[in-house]
Design a protein around this motif. Structure first.
Motif, PDB file in Angstrom:
ATOM      1  N   PHE A 119       0.832  -1.202   0.000  1.00  0.00           N
ATOM      2  CA  PHE A 119       0.000   0.000   0.000  1.00  0.00           C
ATOM      3  C   PHE A 119       0.870   1.256   0.000  1.00  0.00           C
ATOM      4  N   VAL A 120       1.910   1.254   0.821  1.00  0.00           N
ATOM      5  CA  VAL A 120       2.809   2.412   0.896  1.00  0.00           C
ATOM      6  C   VAL A 120       3.559   2.593  -0.418  1.00  0.00           C
ATOM      7  N   VAL A 121       4.032   1.505  -1.008  1.00  0.00           N
ATOM      8  CA  VAL A 121       4.729   1.589  -2.300  1.00  0.00           C
ATOM      9  C   VAL A 121       3.792   2.177  -3.355  1.00  0.00           C
ATOM     10  N   ALA A 122       2.553   1.711  -3.400  1.00  0.00           N
ATOM     11  CA  ALA A 122       1.584   2.212  -4.386  1.00  0.00           C
ATOM     12  C   ALA A 122       1.251   3.683  -4.145  1.00  0.00           C
ATOM     13  N   VAL A 123       1.020   4.062  -2.911  1.00  0.00           N
ATOM     14  CA  VAL A 123       0.680   5.462  -2.605  1.00  0.00           C
ATOM     15  C   VAL A 123       1.842   6.382  -2.959  1.00  0.00           C
ATOM     16  N   MET A 124       3.064   5.949  -2.660  1.00  0.00           N
ATOM     17  CA  MET A 124       4.225   6.775  -3.022  1.00  0.00           C
ATOM     18  C   MET A 124       4.314   6.945  -4.533  1.00  0.00           C
ATOM     19  N   GLY A 125       4.060   5.881  -5.284  1.00  0.00           N
ATOM     20  CA  GLY A 125       4.101   5.976  -6.739  1.00  0.00           C
ATOM     21  C   GLY A 125       3.003   6.853  -7.301  1.00  0.00           C
ATOM     22  N   PHE A 126       1.788   6.704  -6.767  1.00  0.00           N
ATOM     23  CA  PHE A 126       0.674   7.529  -7.240  1.00  0.00           C
ATOM     24  C   PHE A 126       0.907   9.007  -6.898  1.00  0.00           C
ATOM     25  N   ALA A 127       1.410   9.270  -5.699  1.00  0.00           N
ATOM     26  CA  ALA A 127       1.680  10.655  -5.299  1.00  0.00           C
ATOM     27  C   ALA A 127       2.772  11.269  -6.166  1.00  0.00           C
ATOM     28  N   THR A 128       3.813  10.510  -6.431  1.00  0.00           N
ATOM     29  CA  THR A 128       4.888  10.992  -7.304  1.00  0.00           C
ATOM     30  C   THR A 128       4.343  11.297  -8.694  1.00  0.00           C
ATOM     31  N   SER A 129       3.492  10.421  -9.196  1.00  0.00           N
ATOM     32  CA  SER A 129       2.899  10.624 -10.525  1.00  0.00           C
ATOM     33  C   SER A 129       2.070  11.901 -10.578  1.00  0.00           C
ATOM     34  N   LEU A 130       1.270  12.129  -9.553  1.00  0.00           N
ATOM     35  CA  LEU A 130       0.431  13.329  -9.529  1.00  0.00           C
ATOM     36  C   LEU A 130       1.266  14.602  -9.443  1.00  0.00           C
ATOM     37  N   VAL A 131       2.244  14.630  -8.572  1.00  0.00           N
ATOM     38  CA  VAL A 131       3.076  15.820  -8.408  1.00  0.00           C
ATOM     39  C   VAL A 131       3.865  16.099  -9.687  1.00  0.00           C
ATOM     40  N   LEU A 132       4.452  15.073 -10.276  1.00  0.00           N
ATOM     41  CA  LEU A 132       5.202  15.278 -11.512  1.00  0.00           C
ATOM     42  C   LEU A 132       4.296  15.728 -12.650  1.00  0.00           C
ATOM     43  N   THR A 133       3.100  15.176 -12.722  1.00  0.00           N
ATOM     44  CA  THR A 133       2.157  15.593 -13.763  1.00  0.00           C
ATOM     45  C   THR A 133       1.801  17.063 -13.613  1.00  0.00           C
ATOM     46  N   LEU A 134       1.487  17.479 -12.402  1.00  0.00           N
ATOM     47  CA  LEU A 134       1.157  18.892 -12.171  1.00  0.00           C
ATOM     48  C   LEU A 134       2.334  19.810 -12.520  1.00  0.00           C
ATOM     49  N   ALA A 135       3.535  19.387 -12.186  1.00  0.00           N
ATOM     50  CA  ALA A 135       4.715  20.201 -12.490  1.00  0.00           C
ATOM     51  C   ALA A 135       4.981  20.250 -13.998  1.00  0.00           C
ATOM     52  N   TYR A 136       4.940  19.095 -14.646  1.00  0.00           N
ATOM     53  CA  TYR A 136       5.242  19.060 -16.073  1.00  0.00           C
ATOM     54  C   TYR A 136       4.194  19.766 -16.916  1.00  0.00           C
ATOM     55  N   MET A 137       2.970  19.715 -16.515  1.00  0.00           N
ATOM     56  CA  MET A 137       1.942  20.376 -17.324  1.00  0.00           C
ATOM     57  C   MET A 137       2.124  21.888 -17.306  1.00  0.00           C
ATOM     58  N   GLN A 138       2.801  22.420 -16.292  1.00  0.00           N
ATOM     59  CA  GLN A 138       3.110  23.843 -16.305  1.00  0.00           C
ATOM     60  C   GLN A 138       4.134  24.163 -17.393  1.00  0.00           C
ATOM     61  N   LEU A 139       4.978  23.201 -17.693  1.00  0.00           N
ATOM     62  CA  LEU A 139       5.969  23.395 -18.755  1.00  0.00           C
ATOM     63  C   LEU A 139       5.376  23.223 -20.142  1.00  0.00           C
TER      64      LEU A 139
END
Length: 160
Positions: A119-139
């Protein structure tokens, strides 16, 4: 090109990179040290950047923020799901003593099992995906601060 081909292709590539990195660490015994998992973020960041860049190049002028956001997010989610499945198989089947080495303090104090770790591995991956998506879409999003965009909006020809 199919609607989901970029998220699947890049998600599998990112997961392969994460799995290869994990297995290389396991050769040297570094896979039980959580600090090395920070490099997983670098692998995710590079793969997701390439995915959204490829998606934008593929769409050209038809690139929409929402579609780019979903392509990037699905890429990260696909990679996370694949890696979490691998991690579960590795911890439960291939190296059953792995969890004891990884969370030796937590197992005795908090009664931690494989389900919580996955569960922790999955949540860390999903959170990383969301944060990176939000950051990259600004670019990658189109700027509305250009002279062309202002002329287009003022003349009443704005796209919706």
């Amino acid at each position: 090109m199919g609607k989901f081909s970029i998220p699947i292709k890049y998600g599998v590539a990112i997961a392969a990179g994460l799995i290869a990195y994990f297995l290389i660490l396991s050769l040297f015994g570094g896979h039980v040290n959580p600090i090395y998992s920070l490099f997983n973020g670098v692998i995710m960041a590079y793969g997701m950047f390439e995915a959204i860049k490829h998606y934008r190049l593929h769409k050209g002028n038809k690139f929409k923020y929402q579609k780019g956001f979903m392509a990037s997010l699905l890429t990260g989610f696909n990679a996370t799901i694949i890696f979490t499945i691998f991690f579960g198989l590795y911890a439960a089947e291939f190296n059953p003593g792995f969890l004891d080495d990884l969370i030796s303090v937590w197992i005795t104090d908090y009664n931690t099992n494989i389900g919580i770790v996955l569960f922790v591995v999955a949540v860390m991956g999903f959170a990383t995906s969301l944060v990176l998506t939000l950051a990259y879409m600004q670019l990658f999003k189109q700027s509305w601060n250009t002279k062309e965009a202002k002329k287009h909006t003022i003349s009443g020809n704005s796209e919706k």
